[in-house]
Design a protein around this motif. Sequence first.
Motif, short mmCIF file in Angstrom:
data_model
loop_
_atom_site.label_atom_id
_atom_site.label_comp_id
_atom_site.label_asym_id
_atom_site.label_seq_id
_atom_site.Cartn_x
_atom_site.Cartn_y
_atom_site.Cartn_z
N LYS A 121 0.65 -0.96 -0.06
CA LYS A 121 0.54 0.05 0.10
C LYS A 121 1.34 1.17 -0.28
N LYS A 122 1.99 1.66 0.42
CA LYS A 122 3.15 2.08 0.45
C LYS A 122 4.17 2.46 -0.49
N GLY A 123 3.69 1.63 -1.17
CA GLY A 123 4.34 1.00 -2.72
C GLY A 123 6.01 1.28 -2.42
N ILE A 124 5.91 0.54 -1.32
CA ILE A 124 6.96 -0.64 -0.90
C ILE A 124 7.23 -1.04 -1.78
N ILE A 125 6.92 -2.12 -1.52
CA ILE A 125 7.15 -3.81 -2.58
C ILE A 125 6.56 -3.74 -3.79
N PRO A 126 6.64 -4.15 -4.76
CA PRO A 126 5.63 -4.54 -5.90
C PRO A 126 3.93 -4.97 -5.20
N GLN A 127 3.37 -4.76 -5.87
CA GLN A 127 2.17 -5.83 -6.24
C GLN A 127 2.35 -7.32 -6.29
N ILE A 157 12.27 -8.31 2.17
CA ILE A 157 11.61 -6.99 1.80
C ILE A 157 12.02 -5.54 3.33
N GLN A 158 12.41 -6.55 4.48
CA GLN A 158 14.30 -5.14 4.83
C GLN A 158 14.43 -4.25 3.65
N GLU A 159 15.49 -4.74 2.54
CA GLU A 159 16.65 -4.71 1.88
C GLU A 159 15.01 -3.30 1.05
N MET A 160 13.80 -3.80 0.44
CA MET A 160 13.13 -2.51 0.12
C MET A 160 12.71 -0.95 0.91
N MET A 161 12.54 -1.89 2.11
CA MET A 161 12.34 -1.06 3.27
C MET A 161 12.91 0.50 3.38
N ASP A 169 15.27 0.91 1.15
CA ASP A 169 15.75 1.56 0.55
C ASP A 169 14.68 2.44 0.55
N ALA A 170 13.37 2.35 0.53
CA ALA A 170 12.61 3.78 0.30
C ALA A 170 12.81 5.23 1.24
N LYS A 221 19.35 8.72 3.63
CA LYS A 221 20.17 7.74 4.68
C LYS A 221 19.09 6.97 5.20
N LYS A 222 20.47 5.18 5.79
CA LYS A 222 19.78 4.28 5.63
C LYS A 222 19.36 4.79 7.04
N PRO A 223 18.49 3.44 7.48
CA PRO A 223 17.79 4.04 8.97
C PRO A 223 18.52 3.86 10.27
#
Length: 240
Positions: free
Chosen positions: A17-23, A36-40, A42-43, A51-53
């Motif tokens: 929904k947030k557009g962080i990972i594809p549908q 998932i962590q990598e895509m989060m 990156d977003a 900046k990284k989290p």
Amino acid sequence: WYQRRVRDTEWNDVLRKKGIIPQKAKEEPEFTEEMIQEMMDDAIRKQMGGKKPEEMDLHELSDLEDEEDEEFLAQLREKRMAEIRAAAALAKFGSVLEISGQDYVQEVNKAGDGIWVVLHLYKQGIPLCALLNQHIQLLASKFPATKFIKSISTTCVPNFPDKNLPTFFVYKDGEMKTQIIGAVNFGGMNCTAEDLEWKLKNIGAVTSKLERDPREKHFIPDAMTSAIRQANFQNDSDSD
């Protein structure tokens, strides 16, 4: 397993929904936790200008939370806070402790689970020992999760030979992991704090961000100096 899968699916739906990972396509497999962590990350890097989290402080995460979905970023903020608390719990040293032989078991062997201990055996009047004591003071401050200790060699280990100084004993979980013995193995008086940090990183005793041996930067100038000397020697020989 079922409950965990349901939670994962709900979380994935939030990320989509947030557009962080594809549908998700009909036959698309589930994303792994690492993906998932990598895509989060990156977003969020894009949102925070690269900046990284793990590089954000709590203020930056709060600012980000104001702009994005509160529930989603509250979870991220809590994760980062947990990381900060964990790091703070480990960072309990920060200075160099001086011990004698009677303190050895308590301070070294019983330092605690998961604790790296770096013990420097030294003697007054040996220049390299004095230099390394300066270096470990800097490293103790830089890596407070590692316990740095020094001890006059013969007060800690009776009859310890001066020819073996300086010596480092490196422990973890009460067991010796490695030894660095003698001036040659430290690089002599040319040893810098970064050189020592690199050695300890390769052992695993510090979480250094160094990516390459700092001594490499000296190799090219040394090679150039040797080439110039060789050329000068050749020119002198030709003139004779």
